[in-house]
Write an enzyme that holds these catalytic residues in place. Sequence first.
Site, mmCIF file in Angstrom:
data_model
loop_
_atom_site.group_PDB
_atom_site.id
_atom_site.type_symbol
_atom_site.label_atom_id
_atom_site.label_comp_id
_atom_site.label_asym_id
_atom_site.label_seq_id
_atom_site.Cartn_x
_atom_site.Cartn_y
_atom_site.Cartn_z
ATOM 1 N N TYR A 123 0.778 -1.239 0.000
ATOM 2 C CA TYR A 123 0.000 0.000 0.000
ATOM 3 C C TYR A 123 0.809 1.288 0.000
ATOM 4 O O TYR A 123 0.244 2.374 -0.165
ATOM 5 C CB TYR A 123 -0.977 -0.014 1.173
ATOM 6 N N PHE A 411 -11.562 -4.573 11.335
ATOM 7 C CA PHE A 411 -12.473 -4.175 10.260
ATOM 8 C C PHE A 411 -11.943 -4.665 8.922
ATOM 9 O O PHE A 411 -10.839 -5.141 8.826
ATOM 10 C CB PHE A 411 -12.688 -2.648 10.222
#
Length: 411
Positions: A123, A411
């Site tokens: 990322y 999450f």
Amino acid sequence: MTCEPEVLQAAEWDAWSAHILRSFGAEEPPEEREVMRDLSRWERGLVVRDGSEIVGTAASLPFRMTVPGGSPVRAAGVTSVSTAPTHRRRGVLRSLMRRQLDDLHEAGEEPLAVLTATEPAIYGRFGYGMASRKVDARLEAGGVRLQLPPSAEKVRLRLVDEPALVREECEEVYAACVPGRAGMLERLPGWENLALLDTAEQRHGATALACVLAESEGRTTGYARYGLKRGRDERGVHAGTVLVRDLMALDPGSAGALWQYLLDLDLMSTVHTGSLPVDDPLLEMADDLRRCSPVLRDDLFCRPVEVGRALASRAYAQGVDVVLEVEDAFCPWNSGRWRLSGDESGAACEPTRDAAELSLTVRELGAAYLGGTSLLSLERAGRVEEIRPGALRVASAAFRTEPAPWVPHRF
């Protein structure tokens, strides 16, 4: 195939979810699947198709995250990112990241995007920097002694075999902890159910999830959820493991009493906790850090979607007035010079034509944003350039925060 992401349709959720699980080589128990279906925001999901086949996915969730200074800031929690193994290196992931950030920029509601990475190396090229770290610890139950604060003697512990029965008490403790540490996420409605899931995969061979509450002066001041995994060593001596799912406490006495309880459980030789803040008080209470076997790991990755709004949304440990030259090749609206001025009471960050004093990419800005990674250490790694002598040390001190950032919310 054009690699053009499209918004997920509600009727596609099953196929979308199945693709994600297949990409990660995972299975999802029915009870977890139902919880995740209820929590998913399909209108924030993206898909890439090759014909009628889903070959890429990404989604985001509308969280509110504590930032330095204690205020909550809206942040997009990036999740469910996957690419089919048949479509690697064909631009699928890049197109998803491109569309997601463009959509967030256009909506203008969330100045930050955050994620926890299955593969951390992926990322950085999209502007995400490692903003917090966590500690994985394995404590020797018979070898580690804790120096408990005096207040621990006043804490009453109550064991609950069915954690759902004390859901509200635990959630009140969690909510009270959120403003006190940067990186923590407020619970969205229904997300408390995810913390209580107890599938066979999550147990790792342990018993059903149990919960112990810490109580002081008539109120709940902490909790620990855990399972017990029986075992024996080569001599046949009981050597089980306490698998700590999560532990939250409002004060040092409650934290100490909970950890002491876990270390004292019969027939257990190891207490394993997979996620602690790097400055967790347990590491200071323990008399022998070597017998805790701490391992440092990456935690939350952060990316400013809107540099000006993101930097103006947090407070700073000391007064700062600095011009940042920010490079953001992936989101060019962030590139340029920004004057950041602020202190403990708040901040402003606006575009400027003044001469730059520090130069960095948005990835470094994301890494430093929560105060867990210092600009000074990034400069020593060759990732930040000081243009005006003295600007780096002042800015680095201003960005730092205590306690260290941490995100215990899955999450």
